[in-house]
Design a protein around this motif. Structure first.
Motif, PDB file in Angstrom:
ATOM      1  N   PHE A  49      -5.549 -24.789  12.481  1.00  0.00           N
ATOM      2  CA  PHE A  49      -4.334 -25.550  12.777  1.00  0.00           C
ATOM      3  C   PHE A  49      -3.810 -25.223  14.169  1.00  0.00           C
ATOM      4  O   PHE A  49      -3.424 -26.126  14.924  1.00  0.00           O
ATOM      5  CB  PHE A  49      -3.269 -25.221  11.725  1.00  0.00           C
ATOM      6  CG  PHE A  49      -1.965 -25.927  11.955  1.00  0.00           C
ATOM      7  CD1 PHE A  49      -1.753 -27.195  11.455  1.00  0.00           C
ATOM      8  CD2 PHE A  49      -0.943 -25.307  12.666  1.00  0.00           C
ATOM      9  CE1 PHE A  49      -0.551 -27.856  11.663  1.00  0.00           C
ATOM     10  CE2 PHE A  49       0.268 -25.960  12.886  1.00  0.00           C
ATOM     11  CZ  PHE A  49       0.465 -27.236  12.378  1.00  0.00           C
ATOM     12  N   GLN A 109      -5.802 -26.989  16.918  1.00  0.00           N
ATOM     13  CA  GLN A 109      -5.544 -28.431  16.968  1.00  0.00           C
ATOM     14  C   GLN A 109      -4.133 -28.714  17.471  1.00  0.00           C
ATOM     15  O   GLN A 109      -3.900 -29.699  18.173  1.00  0.00           O
ATOM     16  CB  GLN A 109      -5.739 -29.048  15.579  1.00  0.00           C
ATOM     17  CG  GLN A 109      -7.191 -29.063  15.113  1.00  0.00           C
ATOM     18  CD  GLN A 109      -8.020 -30.122  15.852  1.00  0.00           C
ATOM     19  OE1 GLN A 109      -7.874 -30.310  17.047  1.00  0.00           O
ATOM     20  NE2 GLN A 109      -8.899 -30.780  15.120  1.00  0.00           N
ATOM     21  N   TRP A 155      -7.368 -35.836  12.927  1.00  0.00           N
ATOM     22  CA  TRP A 155      -6.615 -34.657  12.480  1.00  0.00           C
ATOM     23  C   TRP A 155      -5.134 -35.001  12.352  1.00  0.00           C
ATOM     24  O   TRP A 155      -4.481 -34.634  11.368  1.00  0.00           O
ATOM     25  CB  TRP A 155      -6.820 -33.509  13.470  1.00  0.00           C
ATOM     26  CG  TRP A 155      -6.076 -32.249  13.095  1.00  0.00           C
ATOM     27  CD1 TRP A 155      -6.476 -31.305  12.188  1.00  0.00           C
ATOM     28  CD2 TRP A 155      -4.807 -31.827  13.599  1.00  0.00           C
ATOM     29  NE1 TRP A 155      -5.519 -30.311  12.100  1.00  0.00           N
ATOM     30  CE2 TRP A 155      -4.489 -30.607  12.962  1.00  0.00           C
ATOM     31  CE3 TRP A 155      -3.912 -32.362  14.524  1.00  0.00           C
ATOM     32  CZ2 TRP A 155      -3.313 -29.905  13.228  1.00  0.00           C
ATOM     33  CZ3 TRP A 155      -2.744 -31.662  14.794  1.00  0.00           C
ATOM     34  CH2 TRP A 155      -2.452 -30.448  14.146  1.00  0.00           C
ATOM     35  N   GLN A 200      -2.675 -34.910   9.040  1.00  0.00           N
ATOM     36  CA  GLN A 200      -1.383 -34.221   8.921  1.00  0.00           C
ATOM     37  C   GLN A 200      -0.327 -35.162   8.342  1.00  0.00           C
ATOM     38  O   GLN A 200       0.498 -34.767   7.512  1.00  0.00           O
ATOM     39  CB  GLN A 200      -0.925 -33.682  10.278  1.00  0.00           C
ATOM     40  CG  GLN A 200      -1.925 -32.795  10.998  1.00  0.00           C
ATOM     41  CD  GLN A 200      -2.580 -31.777  10.087  1.00  0.00           C
ATOM     42  OE1 GLN A 200      -1.923 -30.932   9.477  1.00  0.00           O
ATOM     43  NE2 GLN A 200      -3.906 -31.849   9.980  1.00  0.00           N
ATOM     44  N   ARG A 255       4.992 -25.956   9.057  1.00  0.00           N
ATOM     45  CA  ARG A 255       4.090 -26.826   9.822  1.00  0.00           C
ATOM     46  C   ARG A 255       4.747 -28.169  10.109  1.00  0.00           C
ATOM     47  O   ARG A 255       4.557 -28.736  11.187  1.00  0.00           O
ATOM     48  CB  ARG A 255       2.772 -27.020   9.075  1.00  0.00           C
ATOM     49  CG  ARG A 255       1.907 -25.767   9.054  1.00  0.00           C
ATOM     50  CD  ARG A 255       0.479 -26.059   8.660  1.00  0.00           C
ATOM     51  NE  ARG A 255      -0.348 -24.863   8.785  1.00  0.00           N
ATOM     52  CZ  ARG A 255      -1.660 -24.820   8.573  1.00  0.00           C
ATOM     53  NH1 ARG A 255      -2.295 -25.949   8.229  1.00  0.00           N
ATOM     54  NH2 ARG A 255      -2.328 -23.709   8.726  1.00  0.00           N
TER      55      ARG A 255
END
Length: 227
Positions: A37, A40, A65, A69, A82
């Motif tokens: 994570f 990215q 990606w 998410q 996050r």
């Protein structure tokens, strides 16, 4: 609106890659989708700093990606920390042009026109698909837009003409011909006009096509639109 808008340029070197070389947009979007994570996220931040927004196109590993998410958050499977980090990075959870601040999208349009010398943003503009969708939406709405927004777009060099001829559906061929005749004061195709009225009465005319016609000032005449 800043008429001198430019695509933001990274102020410093991007986070170095494994070989020590600065990361570019192409190297970022080609990175492995299974990267941690944090890696990215760094790629997303570098994209945002270079391009000016975090709306990464889907057609790249970074874009996929980002899409993942969004899906994880929608499904309630993303930790709150996050969510907060991605929101701070500028990630939007939905990409509906109507949900984006008007002034922001206008600035993105002005930046495109400054760079390319025209305002004909393709609907599927790969570097900024959201801008392409926003331009198509406003062109379709046309006269339905508030006058101040329409005036701002016109002043910024917006191209109000219908989509180019490569859009070859029967409806769009007829619509372009109808707009051309209307703008020039020529004779319009009455049969085509009545066909659109009939299609709407029967519920066979899509909302998008209705919006095109409304935006161009189409007269629905005596059609019963209550159904």
């Amino acid at each position: 609106v800043r008429t001198d808008a430019r695509r933001p340029v990274m102020s410093g070197a991007a986070p170095p890659g494994s070989d020590g070389a600065p990361l570019t947009v192409s190297s970022l979007t080609d990175s492995a989708e299974t990267a941690p994570f944090e890696a990215q996220l760094a790629a997303l931040l570098a994209w945002r700093d270079e391009i000016g927004h975090a709306d990464v196109p889907l057609g790249s590993s970074l874009g996929r990606w980002v899409y993942t998410q969004r899906r994880l958050r929608q499904e309630g499977r993303m930790p709150a920390d996050r969510v907060a980090v991605l929101e701070a990075a500028g990630l939007r959870w939905t990409l509906d042009p109507d949900d984006i601040p008007w002034d922001e999208m206008l600035e993105r349009f002005v930046a495109f026109r400054t760079e390319h010398g025209h305002g004909r943003v393709p609907k599927k503009f790969v570097p900024d698909p959201l801008l392409g969708s926003w331009v198509a939406l406003n062109r379709r709405r046309n006269q339905l837009l508030p006058s101040d927004r329409r005036d701002s777009l016109t002043a910024a060099g917006f191209d109000w003409s219908p989509p180019p001829a490569r859009c070859g559906s029967q409806f769009m061929v007829g619509f372009r011909a109808w707009v051309k005749a209307t703008d020039s004061g020529g004779s319009r195709d009455g049969r085509w006009e009545e066909a659109q009225r009939a299609a709407r009465r029967k519920g066979k005319l899509s909302d998008v096509r209705i919006e095109y016609l409304d935006g161009a000032g189409f007269d629905w005449g005596g059609a019963d639109l209550s159904g």
